[in-house]
Design an enzyme around this catalytic site. Structure first.
Site, PDB file in Angstrom:
ATOM      1  N   CYS A 182       5.653  -0.006   7.331  1.00 18.52           N
ATOM      2  CA  CYS A 182       5.341   1.157   6.503  1.00 18.52           C
ATOM      3  C   CYS A 182       6.550   1.500   5.644  1.00 18.52           C
ATOM      4  CB  CYS A 182       4.967   2.334   7.398  1.00 18.52           C
ATOM      5  SG  CYS A 182       4.512   3.824   6.503  1.00 18.52           S
ATOM      6  N   LEU A 183       6.291   1.797   4.388  1.00 16.59           N
ATOM      7  CA  LEU A 183       7.388   2.171   3.495  1.00 16.59           C
ATOM      8  C   LEU A 183       8.067   3.464   3.938  1.00 16.59           C
ATOM      9  CD1 LEU A 183       5.756   1.280   0.054  1.00 16.59           C
ATOM     10  CD2 LEU A 183       7.426  -0.051   1.375  1.00 16.59           C
ATOM     11  N   HIS A 199      -4.731   1.712   7.419  1.00 13.55           N
ATOM     12  CA  HIS A 199      -3.354   2.217   7.533  1.00 13.55           C
ATOM     13  C   HIS A 199      -3.125   3.336   6.522  1.00 13.55           C
ATOM     14  CE1 HIS A 199       1.150   1.508   7.933  1.00 13.55           C
ATOM     15  NE2 HIS A 199       1.074   2.162   6.791  1.00 13.55           N
ATOM     16  N   GLU A 200      -3.520   3.108   5.269  1.00 13.34           N
ATOM     17  CA  GLU A 200      -3.283   4.113   4.225  1.00 13.34           C
ATOM     18  C   GLU A 200      -4.178   5.343   4.411  1.00 13.34           C
ATOM     19  OE1 GLU A 200      -0.650   3.852   2.572  1.00 13.34           O
ATOM     20  OE2 GLU A 200      -0.289   1.734   2.977  1.00 13.34           O
ATOM     21  N   HIS A 203      -2.668   7.683   6.767  1.00 17.08           N
ATOM     22  CA  HIS A 203      -1.672   8.557   6.126  1.00 17.08           C
ATOM     23  C   HIS A 203      -2.330   9.826   5.575  1.00 17.08           C
ATOM     24  CE1 HIS A 203       2.204   6.588   6.164  1.00 17.08           C
ATOM     25  NE2 HIS A 203       1.688   5.446   5.761  1.00 17.08           N
ATOM     26  N   GLY A 232       0.831  -1.197   0.000  1.00 19.62           N
ATOM     27  CA  GLY A 232       0.000   0.000   0.000  1.00 19.62           C
ATOM     28  C   GLY A 232       0.865   1.245   0.000  1.00 19.62           C
ATOM     29  N   GLN A 237       2.888   9.967   0.806  1.00 21.45           N
ATOM     30  CA  GLN A 237       4.180   9.310   1.009  1.00 21.45           C
ATOM     31  C   GLN A 237       5.167   9.607  -0.126  1.00 21.45           C
ATOM     32  OE1 GLN A 237       2.175   5.361   2.077  1.00 21.45           O
ATOM     33  NE2 GLN A 237       4.155   5.248   3.117  1.00 21.45           N
TER      34      GLN A 237
END
Length: 172
Positions: free
Chosen positions: A94-95, A136-137, A140, A46, A51
């Site tokens: 997380c990226l 989660h996304e 963000h 994701g 991000q």
């Protein structure tokens, strides 16, 4: 499609609240393509637009398992319309916070309203990994990171680690 750089903690932009996408057009679809290429290259499941430094309410994801065909999703202006009282715990990463994982408790199921890649309104009921990843996304898009769902002590340790890495990177 262009692979973009992913913002890494402690980048302040990660705390921005993203703006709604006013119109789904070719530029938005191009951004979605760039996001998918970036997510797959990372690799991740994701990615929210913020991000990659784009404060727009959109995300991409693909929760297909390795033995399944890719199943990319483009989610624009997502809105959680209901969530189950039952909770589930997943180990999240997380990226933007590379190589750090923690158990996070979230609603086990959600109802989602969003626009797809073509601008059509969609509704989706999600559970399991899909529900977790969507939440989660969407966090963000609201300037919230998964570490905000863990203890203050653990969160402070993670922040200090990434702040130190950022300082060292600036010096080199």
């Amino acid at each position: 499609m262009t692979k973009r750089d992913i913002l890494i903690l402690p980048e302040a932009k990660l705390r921005l609240v993203s703006d709604p996408v006013e119109r789904v057009d070719d530029a938005v679809r191009q951004l979605a393509d760039d996001m998918l290429e970036t997510m797959y290259a990372a690799p991740g499941i994701g990615l929210a637009a913020i991000q990659i430094g784009e404060p727009r309410r959109m995300l991409v994801m693909d929760v297909a398992r390795e033995d399944e065909d890719p199943d990319p999703m483009v989610v624009i202006n997502p809105e959680i319309v209901w969530e189950s009282p039952e909770l589930s715990v997943y180990q999240e990463g997380c990226l933007s916070i590379p190589e750090y994982y923690a158990d996070v408790e979230r609603p086990a199921r959600i109802g989602l309203r969003f626009l797809d890649r073509e601008g059509a309104e969609r509704e989706l009921e999600a559970d399991g990994l899909l529900a977790t990843c969507l939440q989660h996304e969407i966090d963000h898009l609201n300037g919230v990171l998964f570490i905000d769902h863990i203890s203050k002590l653990k969160r402070d340790r993670v922040m200090k680690k990434f702040q130190k890495q950022a300082r060292l990177a600036e010096k080199s």
